[in-house]
Structure formats: C-alpha cells, structure tokens
Motif scaffolding. Structure first.
Motif, PDB file in Angstrom:
ATOM      1  N   TYR A 117       0.836  -1.193   0.000  1.00  0.00           N
ATOM      2  CA  TYR A 117       0.000   0.000   0.000  1.00  0.00           C
ATOM      3  C   TYR A 117       0.875   1.248   0.000  1.00  0.00           C
ATOM      4  O   TYR A 117       2.021   1.225   0.445  1.00  0.00           O
ATOM      5  CB  TYR A 117      -0.921   0.017   1.231  1.00  0.00           C
ATOM      6  CG  TYR A 117      -1.979  -1.055   1.200  1.00  0.00           C
ATOM      7  CD1 TYR A 117      -3.230  -0.797   0.653  1.00  0.00           C
ATOM      8  CD2 TYR A 117      -1.715  -2.338   1.682  1.00  0.00           C
ATOM      9  CE1 TYR A 117      -4.210  -1.781   0.605  1.00  0.00           C
ATOM     10  CE2 TYR A 117      -2.680  -3.329   1.633  1.00  0.00           C
ATOM     11  CZ  TYR A 117      -3.926  -3.042   1.092  1.00  0.00           C
ATOM     12  OH  TYR A 117      -4.886  -4.023   1.036  1.00  0.00           O
ATOM     13  N   GLU A 118       0.318   2.349  -0.493  1.00  0.00           N
ATOM     14  CA  GLU A 118       1.051   3.612  -0.555  1.00  0.00           C
ATOM     15  C   GLU A 118       0.242   4.696   0.155  1.00  0.00           C
ATOM     16  O   GLU A 118      -0.981   4.770  -0.014  1.00  0.00           O
ATOM     17  CB  GLU A 118       1.291   3.998  -2.015  1.00  0.00           C
ATOM     18  CG  GLU A 118       2.132   5.248  -2.202  1.00  0.00           C
ATOM     19  CD  GLU A 118       2.578   5.405  -3.647  1.00  0.00           C
ATOM     20  OE1 GLU A 118       3.230   4.484  -4.175  1.00  0.00           O
ATOM     21  OE2 GLU A 118       2.250   6.434  -4.261  1.00  0.00           O
TER      22      GLU A 118
ATOM     23  N   ASN B 224      -4.312   5.211   3.020  1.00  0.00           N
ATOM     24  CA  ASN B 224      -3.532   4.245   2.236  1.00  0.00           C
ATOM     25  C   ASN B 224      -4.347   3.711   1.058  1.00  0.00           C
ATOM     26  O   ASN B 224      -5.562   3.505   1.177  1.00  0.00           O
ATOM     27  CB  ASN B 224      -3.135   3.051   3.108  1.00  0.00           C
ATOM     28  CG  ASN B 224      -1.843   3.306   3.857  1.00  0.00           C
ATOM     29  OD1 ASN B 224      -1.351   4.424   3.894  1.00  0.00           O
ATOM     30  ND2 ASN B 224      -1.298   2.268   4.454  1.00  0.00           N
TER      31      ASN B 224
ATOM     32  N   GLN C  17       0.735   5.442  -9.783  1.00  0.00           N
ATOM     33  CA  GLN C  17       1.469   6.322  -8.874  1.00  0.00           C
ATOM     34  C   GLN C  17       1.763   7.658  -9.555  1.00  0.00           C
ATOM     35  O   GLN C  17       1.567   8.725  -8.970  1.00  0.00           O
ATOM     36  CB  GLN C  17       2.775   5.669  -8.424  1.00  0.00           C
ATOM     37  CG  GLN C  17       3.518   6.501  -7.388  1.00  0.00           C
ATOM     38  CD  GLN C  17       4.950   6.051  -7.204  1.00  0.00           C
ATOM     39  OE1 GLN C  17       5.752   6.122  -8.127  1.00  0.00           O
ATOM     40  NE2 GLN C  17       5.260   5.576  -6.007  1.00  0.00           N
TER      41      GLN C  17
END
Length: 305
Positions: free
Chosen positions: A250-251, A280, A289
């Motif tokens: 996760y980011e 997240n 991204q």
C-alpha cells in the motif's frame, strides 16, 4: 464448491521433495496431468538425483493419475524448453505452472560470497523467469493459464541471513506485477504463494513444536486454489499452519510540495503527513502512482489560481 482439474496439464518445479511434492500429488489427485520437475540436488543446490521425482511419479500413476519426470535445471533455459516441448508432445497443452524450485545459502550479508547471492537469484528468480517464459506463448495462444510464483516473508519483510533469498523472492513479485498487466486479455491468472512449512529447506531453523504444525499440505491447499478456474489475479496468498492471509503493498496518499518547497528540509518537517496511513491505497500499476502525483499537483495548482 469442489475444485476440479480434470484435463488440465501442470508443471511443478522442485516437485521431488517438500512443498513441490505435496503440490504435485494434490494436483494429480484433483485430476491434473503433472510434470514432476526435479533436479534432485540438496537444499543448497548441489548434487543431482532422479529418485525423489520418480517416487512422486510412481505415487501419482499408482493412484490412477498421469505424470512424468523431467530433470531440467530451471536455471538452464534450453533444458526448460525441452521439458515444455516434451509436455506439449505428450499432452498438447500447459495450463498450470507452479514455480516452486528453490535453494538456500544462508549467511549474513557481510560473510556471504557473491556466488551464493547469484546462485539464489538464478534459481528462485531466473528459474521462475525461464519456466514462465517457456510456457508464456502456449498459454497466450490457448487463452488460458495459471501461473504461481513462490515468494516468501523473507522477501516481503526481511529475515536475517537471507539477503540473497529475500531479494530473489521479492523479485518474483515484481515479475508477477508486470506479467499481470501483459496477460489480462488471455485469461492467464498470475499469483504468488508465500508459504510457511516444515520441509528440508527449513530443517534446523524452527523449534520442533513449530514444525509439527507447519505441514506442507496446509500450504498446498492454497497452491491448488491458485491453480483453479476460480483463482484471483495479482494476489499474494500467505499460508502456513492452517492460517491463510493476503499480503499487499500500500502507498500513503502523501503530500504536494510546490517547486519552492521541494527540498529535504521541508520533507523532514512534513514527514508525519507524508507517512500518514489514514488514506492508504493499493495501486494497480506503476502508472497509477505517476497519475496520483500529477493529479495532486494539478489540483493544488488549480486551487491556487
């Protein structure tokens, strides 16, 4: 729901012992025809013997199934190609590939010869690359395939003395993530299995009380599911001692910094915001991204205008 693999053809690497043996037997019990790939070396990759694989083939055929042994070294693409060609000559298709072959050469990074690092990468990562590449065109043409990478908690989270093994096991996840993008329209599901089991690969690494709980069969239940028509895609399925879970990367949502703010001092000052996990998200591709950051920047610039 009963998973049925009748008519499916499976290749299982490292199938003479431990998890690979368990996977091969279970696939055959569900109706699959199985190629039992096994070089037959010790857990460090030294030596060669066909006896373990021949025993697995015997168990499958005595139970009424179909199987044959191939001793391809997964680090040798020509040998892997020969194994796949023999499979095609015999059964005409390849539906399932479990990349299970592996070795261990544990040492702290300071003491580890680079040869031991390379050997682990060659078997775990390049072995998976070679075997997947050899069946890739077949699966695309038949518009069906199930590929299982074998990863490890050592790659996802780290483990002392396993820099080589961990790097290779994380590498197969990068391979999976990209192949998923390239195979979506061909009904090729690519997943990863993160096993915890007591096998010769883990001898001496766990207390005896633990090893009694960590049967290969518990992991194999997860592997067979990932080989089925019902399999998910781009999933890391963790299995051990009767426990099953999914791991994912996760980011954080992160922050936007204007050109004037884009320096390490501001990053340090706003570190708590950057690492805030309350929003997240799991990204489906690397492009997401880039898209996220660009959209964040555009939104900020629009708000300022």
């Amino acid at each position: 729901m009963t998973i049925n693999l009748d008519g499916k053809v499976a290749i299982v690497t490292g199938a003479g012992n431990g998890l690979g043996r368990s996977h091969a037997l279970a696939l055959a019990a569900r109706g699959a025809k199985v190629v039992v790939n096994e070089l037959g070396g010790d857990r460090t990759g030294v030596g060669k013997s066909s006896a373990p694989a021949e025993e697995v083939v015997k168990l499958i055929t005595e139970a009424g199934g179909e199987a044959f042994h191939h001793g391809a070294n997964v680090t040798n693409y020509a040998e892997v190609e020969d194994m796949v060609q023999q499979t095609m000559d015999k059964w005409g298709r390849v539906d399932i590939l479990i990349n299970n072959a592996g070795i261990l050469r544990d040492k702290s990074f300071a003491k580890m010869p680079l040869e031991d690092f390379q050997a682990c990468v060659d078997v775990h990562l390049m072995g998976s690359v070679n075997c997947t590449k050899a069946v890739w065109g077949i699966m695309r043409e038949q518009e069906y395939g199930r590929v299982v990478m074998t990863t490890s908690s050592s790659g996802m989270y780290g483990n002392f003395g396993q820099a080589n093994y961990g790097a290779a096991k994380m590498g197969v996840l990068g391979l999976m993530n990209t192949l998923v993008q390239e195979s979506a329209k061909y009904d090729i599901a690519i997943n990863a299995l993160a096993p915890t089991a007591a096998t010769r690969m883990t001898e001496g690494l766990m207390p005896e009380d633990f090893t009694k709980l960590l049967s290969p069969e518990a992991v194999t239940a997860a592997a067979v599911y990932l080989c089925s028509d019902q399999a998910p895609n781009n999933t890391i399925l963790c299995a051990g001692a009767g426990g099953y879970a999914v791991a994912a990367m996760y980011e954080t949502d992160g922050i936007f910094l204007s050109p004037e703010e884009q320096n390490p001092d501001v990053i340090a000052e706003r570190w708590d915001e950057i690492t805030d996990t309350s929003k997240n998200a799991k990204l489906a591709s690397g492009a997401e991204q880039s898209q996220k950051f660009v959209l964040k920047a555009l939104a900020e610039l629009e708000a300022q205008s």
